[in-house]
Write an enzyme that holds these catalytic residues in place. Sequence first.
Site, PDB file in Angstrom:
ATOM      1  N   HIS A 121      22.281  -5.776   8.225  1.00 28.64           N
ATOM      2  CA  HIS A 121      21.776  -7.197   8.504  1.00 28.64           C
ATOM      3  C   HIS A 121      21.013  -7.578   8.233  1.00 28.64           C
ATOM      4  O   HIS A 121      20.828  -8.965   7.760  1.00 28.64           O
ATOM      5  CB  HIS A 121      21.666  -6.898  10.178  1.00 28.64           C
ATOM      6  N   GLU A 132      30.332  -8.059  10.891  1.00 28.68           N
ATOM      7  CA  GLU A 132      30.223  -6.614  10.902  1.00 28.68           C
ATOM      8  C   GLU A 132      31.168  -6.304   9.714  1.00 28.68           C
ATOM      9  O   GLU A 132      30.653  -5.558   8.561  1.00 28.68           O
ATOM     10  CB  GLU A 132      30.421  -6.372  11.898  1.00 28.68           C
ATOM     11  N   SER A 155      26.396  -0.503   5.714  1.00 23.37           N
ATOM     12  CA  SER A 155      25.404   0.499   5.827  1.00 23.37           C
ATOM     13  C   SER A 155      26.309   0.939   6.071  1.00 23.37           C
ATOM     14  O   SER A 155      26.254   2.482   6.604  1.00 23.37           O
ATOM     15  CB  SER A 155      25.172  -0.249   7.496  1.00 23.37           C
TER      16      SER A 155
HETATM   17  N1  HBI Z   1      24.208  -5.261  21.620  1.00 25.01           N
HETATM   18  N2  HBI Z   1      22.128  -3.842  20.185  1.00 25.01           N
HETATM   19  C1  HBI Z   1      23.234  -4.246  19.515  1.00 25.01           C
HETATM   20  N3  HBI Z   1      23.943  -4.856  18.758  1.00 25.01           N
HETATM   21  C2  HBI Z   1      25.310  -4.662  18.617  1.00 25.01           C
HETATM   22  O1  HBI Z   1      25.937  -5.132  17.397  1.00 25.01           O
HETATM   23  C3  HBI Z   1      26.120  -5.787  19.992  1.00 25.01           C
HETATM   24  C4  HBI Z   1      24.653  -5.430  21.214  1.00 25.01           C
HETATM   25  N4  HBI Z   1      25.615  -6.268  22.099  1.00 25.01           N
HETATM   26  C5  HBI Z   1      26.943  -6.824  22.200  1.00 25.01           C
HETATM   27  C6  HBI Z   1      27.282  -6.121  21.410  1.00 25.01           C
HETATM   28  N5  HBI Z   1      26.732  -6.422  19.799  1.00 25.01           N
HETATM   29  C7  HBI Z   1      28.673  -7.373  20.576  1.00 25.01           C
HETATM   30  O2  HBI Z   1      29.437  -7.884  21.822  1.00 25.01           O
HETATM   31  C8  HBI Z   1      28.734  -7.587  19.808  1.00 25.01           C
HETATM   32  O3  HBI Z   1      30.296  -7.879  19.290  1.00 25.01           O
HETATM   33  C9  HBI Z   1      29.076  -9.773  20.204  1.00 25.01           C
HETATM   34 FE    FE Z   2      26.141  -4.563  13.454  1.00 25.71          FE
END
Ligand code: HBI
Ligand code: FE
Length: 284
Positions: free
Chosen positions: A141, A182, A201
């Site tokens: 990311h 993603e 990744s």
């Molecule tokens: N928390 N740490 C972390 N990383 C994520 O990618 C993540 C998350 N919480 C919620 C989430 N993604 C999803 O709801 C996303 O698809 C928006």
């Molecule tokens: Fe991710």
Amino acid sequence: MAVEPVVYGASERPPRGDYARASDDYTCTQNWAAYTAADHETYRRLYARQSALLPGLACDAFIEALPSLGASDQIPRFEDINARLKLATGWELVAVPGLIPERPFFQLLADRRFPVTDWIRQPHEFDYIVEPDVFHDLFGHVPLLFNPVFADYVQRYGAGGLKAHDLGAGELLSRLYWYTIEFGLIQQPDGLRAYGAGILSSSGELRHSVTSPKPQRVVLDLLRCMRTRYKIDDYQATYFVIDSFDQLFALTAPDFAPLYEAVRLLGELAPDASIASDSRITLG
Ligand code: HBI
Ligand code: FE
């Protein structure tokens, strides 16, 4: 309810999934001194393998920005990356104990704070891990957060997420995250490339997403994307393709509320669904 975060000693390694050490906004401190030599070695090996796979498969913007992560022989200190990232795009990395709930996740993004999981996978998970770890979050990311247009898109996404959450449409917006941030593909003048962190990744999906004839590749359309369920335990059956980050940013400028209504009317689509209105991309 305010919970006092648990503070670990300088060389104490918190157990994976310990949310008690996080503050109310789910952020915690990256206890860098607690990484073991084996942890650094896992990062070094993952970085070396993955960076060798990038040419011809990762987008130019990603390859260009990757060195901004700094030395690849050990897990970076988030504060070192932040010194460069804040100057480049005003973003900041914050440590989190793992996946966090949707609302605080969207809030961090809307505030230009990117949550980075601070623990690293164990050696037996080298090839595949279901949850994000520090390698996925940093390598996947963070490079594109150095790109001004992409960085603005992620913030806009977070602000849209807060609105969507309040409208009960968080899941639909999660699909947009999934299929762009993603698992997004971008059409470059010299061919199709990956820009999504889940692809970049992953040692297997990088080649698969860009070169395999098996998945379908569809020009990104927000309504089509938000209707489409996704796979969390297998390569994607459908990838959505953009032309540029400017296009992605422009596409997400309008209010999404009418889209959520349209998704409800039209219904969901299976991950591998194909519909008449799709504009499909075929491999050259
Ligand atoms: N928390 N740490 C972390 N990383 C994520 O990618 C993540 C998350 N919480 C919620 C989430 N993604 C999803 O709801 C996303 O698809 C928006
Ligand atoms: Fe991710």
